[in-house]
Design a protein around this motif. Sequence first.
Motif, PDB file in Angstrom:
ATOM      1  N   TYR A   1       0.817  -1.211   0.000  1.00 15.68           N
ATOM      2  CA  TYR A   1       0.000   0.000   0.000  1.00 15.68           C
ATOM      3  C   TYR A   1       0.856   1.269   0.000  1.00 15.68           C
ATOM      4  N   ALA A   2       2.141   1.163  -0.331  1.00 16.64           N
ATOM      5  CA  ALA A   2       2.975   2.354  -0.478  1.00 16.64           C
ATOM      6  C   ALA A   2       2.355   3.228  -1.582  1.00 16.64           C
ATOM      7  N   PRO A   3       2.461   4.540  -1.411  1.00 16.68           N
ATOM      8  CA  PRO A   3       3.339   5.329  -0.548  1.00 16.68           C
ATOM      9  C   PRO A   3       2.816   5.588   0.874  1.00 16.68           C
ATOM     10  N   PHE A   4       1.712   4.991   1.247  1.00 16.52           N
ATOM     11  CA  PHE A   4       1.214   5.165   2.604  1.00 16.52           C
ATOM     12  C   PHE A   4       2.049   4.306   3.557  1.00 16.52           C
ATOM     13  N   LYS A   5       2.284   4.818   4.750  1.00 19.38           N
ATOM     14  CA  LYS A   5       3.195   4.151   5.664  1.00 19.38           C
ATOM     15  C   LYS A   5       2.488   3.466   6.827  1.00 19.38           C
ATOM     16  N   LYS A   6       1.202   3.727   6.999  1.00 20.72           N
ATOM     17  CA  LYS A   6       0.478   3.161   8.121  1.00 20.72           C
ATOM     18  C   LYS A   6      -0.949   2.825   7.696  1.00 20.72           C
ATOM     19  N   ILE A   7      -1.469   1.693   8.198  1.00 18.20           N
ATOM     20  CA  ILE A   7      -2.866   1.356   7.960  1.00 18.20           C
ATOM     21  C   ILE A   7      -3.567   1.179   9.307  1.00 18.20           C
ATOM     22  N   TYR A   8      -4.875   1.410   9.284  1.00 19.90           N
ATOM     23  CA  TYR A   8      -5.629   1.358  10.533  1.00 19.90           C
ATOM     24  C   TYR A   8      -7.082   1.008  10.219  1.00 19.90           C
ATOM     25  N   ARG A   9      -7.640   0.035  10.954  1.00 20.87           N
ATOM     26  CA  ARG A   9      -9.054  -0.347  10.769  1.00 20.87           C
ATOM     27  C   ARG A   9      -9.906   0.554  11.658  1.00 20.87           C
ATOM     28  N   TYR A  10     -10.514   1.555  11.042  1.00 13.88           N
ATOM     29  CA  TYR A  10     -11.308   2.531  11.782  1.00 13.88           C
ATOM     30  C   TYR A  10     -12.611   1.905  12.287  1.00 13.88           C
ATOM     31  N   ARG A  11     -13.259   1.145  11.434  1.00 12.27           N
ATOM     32  CA  ARG A  11     -14.436   0.360  11.780  1.00 12.27           C
ATOM     33  C   ARG A  11     -14.299  -0.985  11.070  1.00 12.27           C
ATOM     34  N   PRO A  12     -15.135  -1.962  11.415  1.00 12.76           N
ATOM     35  CA  PRO A  12     -14.990  -3.277  10.770  1.00 12.76           C
ATOM     36  C   PRO A  12     -15.000  -3.223   9.251  1.00 12.76           C
ATOM     37  N   ASN A  13     -15.733  -2.262   8.680  1.00 11.96           N
ATOM     38  CA  ASN A  13     -15.838  -2.162   7.223  1.00 11.96           C
ATOM     39  C   ASN A  13     -15.172  -0.903   6.675  1.00 11.96           C
ATOM     40  N   HIS A  14     -14.305  -0.271   7.477  1.00 13.60           N
ATOM     41  CA  HIS A  14     -13.744   1.030   7.107  1.00 13.60           C
ATOM     42  C   HIS A  14     -12.235   1.004   7.379  1.00 13.60           C
ATOM     43  N   GLN A  15     -11.446   0.944   6.303  1.00 13.82           N
ATOM     44  CA  GLN A  15      -9.998   0.822   6.392  1.00 13.82           C
ATOM     45  C   GLN A  15      -9.327   2.142   6.048  1.00 13.82           C
ATOM     46  N   LEU A  16      -8.344   2.550   6.857  1.00  4.47           N
ATOM     47  CA  LEU A  16      -7.606   3.784   6.621  1.00  4.47           C
ATOM     48  C   LEU A  16      -6.187   3.477   6.135  1.00  4.47           C
ATOM     49  N   PHE A  17      -5.717   4.308   5.197  1.00  4.49           N
ATOM     50  CA  PHE A  17      -4.325   4.273   4.728  1.00  4.49           C
ATOM     51  C   PHE A  17      -3.767   5.676   4.993  1.00  4.49           C
ATOM     52  N   GLU A  18      -2.694   5.762   5.825  1.00  4.47           N
ATOM     53  CA  GLU A  18      -2.278   7.052   6.360  1.00  4.47           C
ATOM     54  C   GLU A  18      -0.779   7.315   6.132  1.00  4.47           C
ATOM     55  N   ARG A  19      -0.413   8.579   6.466  1.00 12.33           N
ATOM     56  CA  ARG A  19       0.976   9.054   6.490  1.00 12.33           C
ATOM     57  C   ARG A  19       1.650   8.991   5.118  1.00 12.33           C
ATOM     58  N   TYR A  20       1.007   9.587   4.148  1.00  5.82           N
ATOM     59  CA  TYR A  20       1.648   9.805   2.855  1.00  5.82           C
ATOM     60  C   TYR A  20       1.844  11.310   2.695  1.00  5.82           C
ATOM     61  N   TYR A  21       3.126  11.730   2.608  1.00  3.16           N
ATOM     62  CA  TYR A  21       3.456  13.140   2.435  1.00  3.16           C
ATOM     63  C   TYR A  21       3.953  13.376   1.021  1.00  3.16           C
ATOM     64  N   ASP A  22       3.481  14.476   0.443  1.00  5.48           N
ATOM     65  CA  ASP A  22       3.977  14.898  -0.866  1.00  5.48           C
ATOM     66  C   ASP A  22       4.136  16.416  -0.811  1.00  5.48           C
ATOM     67  N   ASN A  23       5.373  16.885  -0.944  1.00  7.37           N
ATOM     68  CA  ASN A  23       5.661  18.319  -0.808  1.00  7.37           C
ATOM     69  C   ASN A  23       5.145  18.871   0.519  1.00  7.37           C
ATOM     70  N   ASP A  24       5.368  18.099   1.568  1.00 11.23           N
ATOM     71  CA  ASP A  24       4.982  18.458   2.926  1.00 11.23           C
ATOM     72  C   ASP A  24       3.464  18.525   3.140  1.00 11.23           C
ATOM     73  N   ILE A  25       2.699  17.978   2.209  1.00  7.12           N
ATOM     74  CA  ILE A  25       1.245  17.914   2.370  1.00  7.12           C
ATOM     75  C   ILE A  25       0.866  16.484   2.717  1.00  7.12           C
TER      76      ILE A  25
END
Length: 372
Positions: free
Chosen positions: A263-287
């Motif tokens: 799942y790169a370029p994201f560095k962290k994943i997190y199951r927010y709810r049983p049916n809701h998956q998060l892919f986090e910590r992708y920076y591009d030009n400090d955004i």
Amino acid sequence: MDIASFLALKEFDGIEKRIGDVQQQMELNRFNLFTISSYNAYLENFHSDVIKLLLDPQERHGHHNAFLDLFLDYLIFLGAQIDKSHYGLCQVTREKGKIDIWITDSTSKKTIIIENKINNAGDMENQLENYYNYAQSCGFQVDSIIYLTLHGNKNAPWTDNLELNAKILNLTAFKNNDDLCRGWLQKCYEISKDEHSRSFIFQYLKLIKHLSQQGMDREIKEDFYKIISTDSGYQKAKAVAALVAGLDEYRTDLLLEKINGDYAPFKKIYRYRPNHQLFERYYDNDILYKIDVQLLSGGNAQIDFWNPGQDHQTQKHNVSEKLKSIGLYEEFEHGGAGGGMYKFFDSDAIGSIEEVDSELYNYLMALFKKLR
């Protein structure tokens, strides 16, 4: 019987269309003048007031005996022993002697009693006997006692008076071709001579149909009842319900298994709810960017692409520009989780749940690749 065989039973054939048809009719009839206020339309007095108004030749509808004549024709068609000539000079009253609607003719001394149970009010002790005795004490001969319910789910209680029992006629407001809507109200609508009466009756027809169609209709419930009453059907139905309740969580599990950590370029994943998956910590030009993937009921799915921690305008600009830079801006819409942009996967347009999930996976992997 395994679950596949259970779901293949003929009683399940077309059940989604049957339920859909009921829901569509509910929606069509939901918009009417009376449902604007959720108060009066659900009270017994409200329905009695409307029916009395239409039956009363002296009322403001201006159609004199026309609606009453149609009502008498309807009762005669259903088997009531009524002579219409006995009601040429009748009066229609409300709550006289506690009778909901009382049709009387002082010349012929004939009467019809209407007990309104459209909202399923309970029966008082000896209620019909009391009405019958009251009418007789006033010098009237009872031709018929109408017991009106919404769906026809209950009939008038039997009494110890056999003569009274023979005069009881159970009516349904809306259920079949012989109900009050089709047998009387619709005909009143058709003969109405002015727009005021036509509009009033039309709106009331819609209200009755809306109230009657709330929830699955009785035939669908009856079919399901038969299924779960045989061959351990109830246990199988519970198992199916549990599987359906956990389906979107399982779909999310399958998606993560297929992604298998790619799942790169994201560095962290997190199951927010049983049916809701998060892919986090992708920076591009400090955004900072984030992706939410939701596996939704009905076999649908959604990808949300957003920029957390920013005001609405900044986020809208950042997300839009990023999607434009990878050629996907036109495939997303503004809004969704986080207030960025989202892409919706519609099972009605794509096909089966499996096809939706496959398209979601392929699109998500292509999105990760473009972002890399």
